[in-house]
Design an enzyme around this catalytic site. Structure first.
Site, mmCIF file in Angstrom:
data_model
loop_
_atom_site.group_PDB
_atom_site.id
_atom_site.type_symbol
_atom_site.label_atom_id
_atom_site.label_comp_id
_atom_site.label_asym_id
_atom_site.label_seq_id
_atom_site.Cartn_x
_atom_site.Cartn_y
_atom_site.Cartn_z
ATOM 1 N N ASP A 99 0.680 -1.239 0.145
ATOM 2 C CA ASP A 99 -0.072 0.060 0.044
ATOM 3 C C ASP A 99 0.878 1.241 -0.189
ATOM 4 O OD1 ASP A 99 -2.146 -1.478 0.177
ATOM 5 O OD2 ASP A 99 -2.469 -1.462 2.427
HETATM 6 N N1 URA Z 1 -1.010 -5.972 3.665
HETATM 7 C C1 URA Z 1 -1.828 -4.588 3.738
HETATM 8 O O1 URA Z 1 -2.571 -4.604 4.280
HETATM 9 N N2 URA Z 1 -1.157 -3.711 3.203
HETATM 10 C C2 URA Z 1 0.238 -4.052 2.604
HETATM 11 O O2 URA Z 1 0.807 -3.204 2.068
HETATM 12 C C3 URA Z 1 0.676 -5.304 2.506
HETATM 13 C C4 URA Z 1 -0.032 -6.307 3.213
#
Ligand code: URA
Length: 253
Positions: free
Chosen positions: A101
């Site tokens: 993310d």
């Molecule tokens: N899980 C998440 O919620 N976000 C990420 O960036 C990676 C794994």
């Protein structure tokens, strides 16, 4: 292969830009300026663009320590992408393996080795990705059990059993300001937990959804490892390095 194709694959420019560079004498092969952008090369020659050596590689592998605020994409009109962080020469077909993310930090592998990327992401290959999580709230042994049983996250996702390791549970620093003991009784003092969780799946917002499901939303998320690949403690956020031959071999095994 054609020289202009090799240079384009190595991200030196578009075919037409490369033709212009050749015309301007900016491309040299074995020390001599080239006249024909379409000349045949094997990749074994010494090739230079603007005096900078271009090493032809079929596959490239980079380990990036992703900072927050950068999206996991190859290009975007408005937002900075992880590819924008590859400031040195690199092949133009290098892409991130999986996705973090925008606000997640840590280990991200970038490569143009599609077969390896596919294998690392395929659920059948059970590649553990370990995340360090800062969660809002007090993580407990009940949460450890819930994760171990396979958490029912929501209607769409029941996570595979996962080992939640609680690293610390601490009262958050009291904010300076008008919060008084009366306004916030002692038992409600805000608590922040640190934990590690390895997961093999990679569903959308997987880790955040798992912690939200136990009522302890994620405040910060950092990926520490992916299979045998671990984040170097001395690789600053926003920087990257090529994988070592040993790391590439370990990933392929
Ligand atoms: N899980 C998440 O919620 N976000 C990420 O960036 C990676 C794994």
């Amino acid at each position: 292969m054609r020289l202009d194709r090799l240079l384009s694959e190595m991200n030196i420019g578009s075919r037409s830009e490369i033709r212009a560079m050749v015309k301007a004498g900016r491309i040299r092969v074995n020390g001599a300026p080239v006249k024909d952008a379409g000349m045949n090369v094997s990749g074994q020659e010494s090739i230079a663009a603007d005096g900078r050596e271009v090493v032809y590689q079929t596959f490239e592998y980079y380990l990036l320590n992703k900072p927050a605020g950068v999206i996991t994409a190859t290009e975007d009109k408005r937002q900075k992408t992880v590819l924008d962080l590859l400031t040195g020469p690199h092949r133009k077909d290098v892409a991130p393996v999986g996705r973090l993310d925008k606000d997640t930090t840590g280990l991200l592998l970038l490569t143009n080795d599609g077969a390896l990327a596919h294998r690392l992401l395929s659920p059948a290959h059970h590649v553990d990705k370990v995340y360090a999580v800062t969660a809002d709230g007090r993580l407990t042994e009940d949460d450890v059990r819930a994760f171990a049983q396979g958490l029912r996250v929501d209607d769409e996702l029941t996570a595979l059993p996962a080992e939640l390791v609680i690293v610390s549970v601490e009262e958050a620093e009291k904010e300076s300001g008008p919060v008084t003991e009366e306004a916030r009784p002692a038992e409600e003092a805000p608590v922040i937990s640190q934990a590690l969780v390895p997961i093999q799946e990679g569903k959308f917002h997987q880790v955040k959804r798992m912690f939200a499901a136990v009522g302890k939303p994620v405040l910060a998320l950092k990926r520490l490892s992916m299979g045998p690949l671990t984040l170097d403690p001395d690789l600053p956020e926003g920087t990257y390095r090529p994988l070592t031959p040993e790391e590439i071999q370990a990933l392929k095994n």
